[in-house]
Design a protein around this motif. Sequence first.
Motif, PDB file in Angstrom:
ATOM      1  N   GLY A 160      38.485  40.689  28.078  1.00 54.14           N
ATOM      2  CA  GLY A 160      38.973  39.382  28.558  1.00 54.14           C
ATOM      3  C   GLY A 160      40.484  39.324  28.611  1.00 54.14           C
ATOM      4  O   GLY A 160      41.061  38.797  29.565  1.00 54.14           O
ATOM      5  N   VAL A 161      41.131  39.917  27.612  1.00 56.69           N
ATOM      6  CA  VAL A 161      42.601  39.923  27.600  1.00 56.69           C
ATOM      7  C   VAL A 161      43.125  40.800  28.734  1.00 56.69           C
ATOM      8  O   VAL A 161      44.100  40.444  29.408  1.00 56.69           O
ATOM      9  CB  VAL A 161      43.125  40.434  26.228  1.00 56.69           C
ATOM     10  CG1 VAL A 161      44.606  40.716  26.270  1.00 56.69           C
ATOM     11  CG2 VAL A 161      42.795  39.424  25.141  1.00 56.69           C
ATOM     12  N   THR A 162      42.454  41.916  28.971  1.00 54.34           N
ATOM     13  CA  THR A 162      42.864  42.818  30.068  1.00 54.34           C
ATOM     14  C   THR A 162      42.723  42.116  31.416  1.00 54.34           C
ATOM     15  O   THR A 162      43.604  42.197  32.270  1.00 54.34           O
ATOM     16  CB  THR A 162      42.021  44.095  30.053  1.00 54.34           C
ATOM     17  OG1 THR A 162      42.178  44.728  28.779  1.00 54.34           O
ATOM     18  CG2 THR A 162      42.446  45.051  31.140  1.00 54.34           C
ATOM     19  N   GLN A 163      41.623  41.409  31.615  1.00 51.24           N
ATOM     20  CA  GLN A 163      41.388  40.696  32.873  1.00 51.24           C
ATOM     21  C   GLN A 163      42.400  39.565  33.049  1.00 51.24           C
ATOM     22  O   GLN A 163      42.864  39.306  34.156  1.00 51.24           O
ATOM     23  CB  GLN A 163      39.966  40.126  32.915  1.00 51.24           C
ATOM     24  CG  GLN A 163      38.896  41.183  33.015  1.00 51.24           C
ATOM     25  CD  GLN A 163      38.987  41.967  34.323  1.00 51.24           C
ATOM     26  OE1 GLN A 163      39.377  41.438  35.363  1.00 51.24           O
ATOM     27  NE2 GLN A 163      38.629  43.232  34.261  1.00 51.24           N
ATOM     28  N   ALA A 164      42.745  38.895  31.968  1.00 53.41           N
ATOM     29  CA  ALA A 164      43.705  37.785  32.036  1.00 53.41           C
ATOM     30  C   ALA A 164      45.115  38.289  32.352  1.00 53.41           C
ATOM     31  O   ALA A 164      45.913  37.582  32.961  1.00 53.41           O
ATOM     32  CB  ALA A 164      43.721  37.001  30.725  1.00 53.41           C
ATOM     33  N   GLY A 165      45.406  39.532  31.974  1.00 55.23           N
ATOM     34  CA  GLY A 165      46.738  40.092  32.210  1.00 55.23           C
ATOM     35  C   GLY A 165      46.939  40.589  33.627  1.00 55.23           C
ATOM     36  O   GLY A 165      48.060  40.884  34.031  1.00 55.23           O
ATOM     37  N   ARG A 166      45.907  40.666  34.421  1.00 55.17           N
ATOM     38  CA  ARG A 166      46.028  41.195  35.791  1.00 55.17           C
ATOM     39  C   ARG A 166      46.396  40.145  36.773  1.00 55.17           C
ATOM     40  O   ARG A 166      46.353  39.067  36.814  1.00 55.17           O
ATOM     41  CB  ARG A 166      44.717  41.849  36.236  1.00 55.17           C
ATOM     42  CG  ARG A 166      44.484  43.114  35.496  1.00 55.17           C
ATOM     43  CD  ARG A 166      43.241  43.786  36.012  1.00 55.17           C
ATOM     44  NE  ARG A 166      43.043  45.020  35.247  1.00 55.17           N
ATOM     45  CZ  ARG A 166      42.042  45.801  35.435  1.00 55.17           C
ATOM     46  NH1 ARG A 166      41.126  45.535  36.333  1.00 55.17           N
ATOM     47  NH2 ARG A 166      41.911  46.892  34.740  1.00 55.17           N
TER      48      ARG A 166
END
Length: 69
Positions: free
Chosen positions: A63-69
């Motif tokens: 979720g954090v990775t997706q939010a950072g994109r």
Amino acid sequence: MLTINVAVLLAVIVVLRLRRRTEARSRRDEKLTVVIVLALGVLLAPTAVGQGIADVLGQLAGGVTQAGR
């Protein structure tokens, strides 16, 4: 069952050690805490609880990775 009991004991020890003030800890004391936490991780990893924690952390990281994109 024995693994869970030892893991619970180590978790209690970790919580008690981390509640102490940072200034009161020596370098040796901090190293001992790290060793205890690593032992706790080794005991929890193959259990259902450990797998559940790993799944939750994996979803959180995703979720954090997706939010950072």
